[in-house]
Scaffold this motif. Structure first.
Motif: not given
Length: 358
Positions: A204-206, A212-215, A227-234
């Motif tokens: 779920x990347x809405x 932005x992380x994906x890009x 996705x877990x790591x991205x959310x933690x970083x954000x």
């Protein structure tokens, strides 16, 4: 059952506000609850259920009997072709359970990584982040009626989930504003929570931050762990660590308005952050509204608005490792009310606090 008296609550609320529980009992099992309710003195007394303390503002000492929920345990209780059903004790850390499910190969909670608090508190608030809410993964929960001592189980529809809301935040029928609700506020102690994690997983990347992380990474098909790591970083980049700066996370709910109201605001404020919702309403970013009113970085006493995210109120003098010299609950609520007034005067929108004020 161990009864403790005059227990400092600074370590047990993430704002690290100085307060005491006149009576505190650590609940490690359903049997502990039964023992409390059977006691001739403790049983009839008012109760205050305390989880991780991440969504409360203490404005004074707690006179009610404080039940500190520390029921632990994690397990897979069932599975079928469509989902895994996992269960965790109400005292388990929410974030640690999210991490554990991914380690077991059961994705679905990664967007809600790093949300502070316990499993038992998650349904009360219907926690959510980055496009996902607890109700989207909820199966059922077990609880005990603090009036009768009877255990009961609720499914999702019986929990009355709404945006940062549930049946656990409303009083019983006949109590003022909640006269039409079958509420369980101050009545239920949640013991265990079960979640349904879909086997047909997809990311779920809405939300813009995740896009932005994906890009940035060039990863078009991220794994659940990514996705877990991205959310933690954000979250770590935006939100203060309660161990360093006392806070209760997002302090206000993001308000929803009609498309007509949104259009009127956009005509005056073209840059306002807003998200169309499935039901036709529009969600506005409360942090943007607060920042637009000039509150970011400002303080009242030792209570302040976080410099990196205006949606977060912080205790400028309170951290787990510091001496108790930080903000009082009164200062936090004075700041909150001042912010509410500013936003209403400029935008005509009433912000609603997320934390429970004790």
């Amino acid at each position: 059952m161990l009864v403790e008296n005059n227990v400092p609550l600074e370590p047990y609320n993430t704002f690290h506000i100085v307060a005491k529980a006149q009576t505190l009992i650590r609940v490690k099992s359903e049997a502990d609850v039964a023992e409390v309710l059977a006691d001739p003195v403790l049983g009839p007394a008012r109760k205050f259920v305390l989880g991780g303390g991440s969504n409360i503002v203490l404005t004074g000492d707690v006179k009610a009997v404080t039940l500190k929920v520390e029921i632990m345990g994690r397990r897979l209780v069932a599975q079928d072709d469509k989902a895994w059903i996992v269960e965790a004790g109400a005292g388990e850390s929410w974030h640690e359970v999210v991490d554990w499910t991914l380690s077991q190969g059961w994705p679905g909670l990664e967007n809600m990584a790093l949300i502070p608090g316990t499993m038992g508190a998650a349904p009360v608030q219907n926690i959510g982040a980055y496009g996902l809410e607890l109700q989207d993964r909820f199966d059922s929960l077990d609880a005990i009626d603090l009036h009768t001592g009877r255990p009961f189980t609720l499914n999702a529809s019986q929990c009355g989930f709404a945006y940062r809301d549930s049946v656990f935040k409303h009083g019983a029928p006949g109590t003022g504003a909640d006269s039409n609700n079958l509420g369980l506020k101050d009545r239920a102690l949640i013991t265990r929570v079960r979640l349904r994690l879909p086997k047909a997983w997809r990311p779920d990347l809405g939300y813009l931050d995740l896009q932005r992380k994906q890009a940035e990474t060039g990863i078009t098909a991220p794994t659940p762990r990514q996705v877990f790591d991205w959310v933690c970083e954000i979250r770590r980049a935006k939100l203060p660590d309660p161990a360093v700066i006392g806070n209760a996370g997002s302090f206000f709910k993001n308000p929803t308005v009609t498309p007509e109201q949104c259009a009127d605001i956009i005509a005056r404020e073209p840059n306002i952050v807003h998200y169309p919702m499935p039901d036709g309403t529009v969600k506005l970013a409360a942090g943007w509204l607060i920042d637009a009113c000039g509150w970011k970085g400002k303080s009242i006493g030792q209570a302040g608005v976080y410099e990196k995210q205006a949606l977060v109120l912080v205790n400028r003098g309170g951290a787990a490792t510091q001496a108790p010299a930080g903000a009082t609950g009164g200062e936090v609520m004075t700041l909150a009310r001042a912010i509410q007034t500013s936003v209403y005067e400029r935008f005509g929108i009433r912000l609603e606090p997320e934390p429970v004020v004790i």
